[in-house]
Enzyme design. Sequence first.
Site, PDB file in Angstrom:
ATOM      1  N   ASP A   1      67.295 -23.724   7.634  1.00  0.00           N
ATOM      2  CA  ASP A   1      65.973 -23.482   7.362  1.00  0.00           C
ATOM      3  C   ASP A   1      65.157 -24.612   7.478  1.00  0.00           C
ATOM      4  O   ASP A   1      65.420 -25.731   7.937  1.00  0.00           O
ATOM      5  CB  ASP A   1      65.868 -22.874   5.902  1.00  0.00           C
TER       6      ASP A   1
ATOM      7  N   ASP B   1      68.715 -27.199   3.851  1.00  0.00           N
ATOM      8  CA  ASP B   1      69.592 -27.090   2.980  1.00  0.00           C
ATOM      9  C   ASP B   1      70.530 -25.792   3.019  1.00  0.00           C
ATOM     10  O   ASP B   1      71.231 -25.324   2.158  1.00  0.00           O
ATOM     11  CB  ASP B   1      68.800 -27.411   1.471  1.00  0.00           C
TER      12      ASP B   1
ATOM     13  N   SER C   1      60.636 -25.548   1.913  1.00  0.00           N
ATOM     14  CA  SER C   1      62.026 -24.903   2.351  1.00  0.00           C
ATOM     15  C   SER C   1      61.943 -23.791   3.411  1.00  0.00           C
ATOM     16  O   SER C   1      61.548 -24.247   4.579  1.00  0.00           O
ATOM     17  CB  SER C   1      62.667 -24.262   1.084  1.00  0.00           C
TER      18      SER C   1
ATOM     19  N   ASP D   1      63.909 -27.092   5.574  1.00  0.00           N
ATOM     20  CA  ASP D   1      64.425 -28.331   4.926  1.00  0.00           C
ATOM     21  C   ASP D   1      66.053 -28.490   5.129  1.00  0.00           C
ATOM     22  O   ASP D   1      66.550 -29.608   4.569  1.00  0.00           O
ATOM     23  CB  ASP D   1      64.085 -28.426   3.539  1.00  0.00           C
TER      24      ASP D   1
END
EC number: 5.4.2.10
Length: 451
Positions: A245, A249, A101, A247
Amino acid sequence: MSRKYFGTDGVRGKVGEFPITPSFAMKLGWAAGTVLASTGTKEVLIGKDTRISGYMLESAMEAGFSAAGVNVALVGPMPTPAVAYLASTFRADAGVVISASHNPFYDNGIKFFGNSGIKLNDAQEQEIEELLEQAIKFNAMGCVESDKLGKARRIDDAAGRYIEFCKGTFPKHLSLSNLKVVVDCANGAAYHIAPNVFSELGANVININDKPDGLNINEKCGATHLESLQKSVIENEADLGIAVDGDADRVMFVDHLGEVVDGDEILFILAQAAKKNNELDGGVVGTLMSNLGLELALKGMDIPFIRAKVGDRYVVAQLKETGWQLGGEGSGHILSLRHTSTGDGIVAALQVIKAVQESGVSLSELKKGMSKLPQVLINVKLKADNADEIMASDVVAQAVRDAEGVLAENGRVLLRKSGTEPLIRVMVESTDITMTQSQAEFIAKAVKQAS
């Protein structure tokens, strides 16, 4: 194995150190594949972000699933929410994301999704953990017969399909043709997705941090480091800036003045727009860390608000329980179950832009309906891993009562233990920044005294 390493947010750690090694990833793939195969799973879809270790861990996970007799579909670098969506689109039985992440490149992690886009349930996690413990303890894992081994395939059109899905969540009667937007992809999984979504909808897109090299993901960029986005918005005289960010999400905004619009303010904007359009089913779910200003602003619009534990899984659980559709966290993890089954930074960004366009005012004006209260967070490191005992101690309990007495109706206190390290997070917010700071320091001092 401790839930510190495998649980609601998957496995996460520094590559090369326990638990993230190729051997661990292969055993985890085998354990997960064995459990999922027992429930009828025949294929899993694996995506990853752009960090350099993703290639190594992808291959290890592929081997583990194959050993368990589960086929693998590889989509390459792809946002976490894209994997949740594509697992269903390509009729896979589960999805796997290799990503840490918003963390630095030297970390990595592994998350699992069911074919509905929802993370695995507790029973499945527990069963996977038990098998994984056995594999680690005996440094071995099983393998199906040769004719039952899983096969692997690579999907080449995954990005295009997800781009079309994102565009489909934006109303056809609206256009971004008059919008100049700066998009910060954090050198992460959305580098080849987000710019195309906004440009294909007509926006004049200025891309920054969209050239991943395996080492620069989240490095002073993206949703956790907004300075470069703020600078670019001002320099390019853009209407707004969008940052996801690593990833993708999470999402954060910067308005045309260079001011940050965080997750709490995004929730307010989306709730206000949904209320106006009669599209708000029930209320809004925040977390224990959501700013009190959000709660007060929603109350002023007669919108119910409840707090879940910190973490998107708990927000989703509350949304499911209440039947509501909108929730999220101040970090920019926004859940709109009307559009997706998990947090999706790109989709959330499109919904904010929709609200801005329908309102006829700028993002800067739109967010003014909510006034954030000063919030102070102090992390107190402990000598031992005994956070529960310390928080329940007489010294800390009395300090909290005293602080709440001072704050009265003008603020609140929250103590949380970290799930990954021995520390207690002391959070205080109120209408007065001086009082907020002093009471946070007062409670932190009591925690140190009790530790």
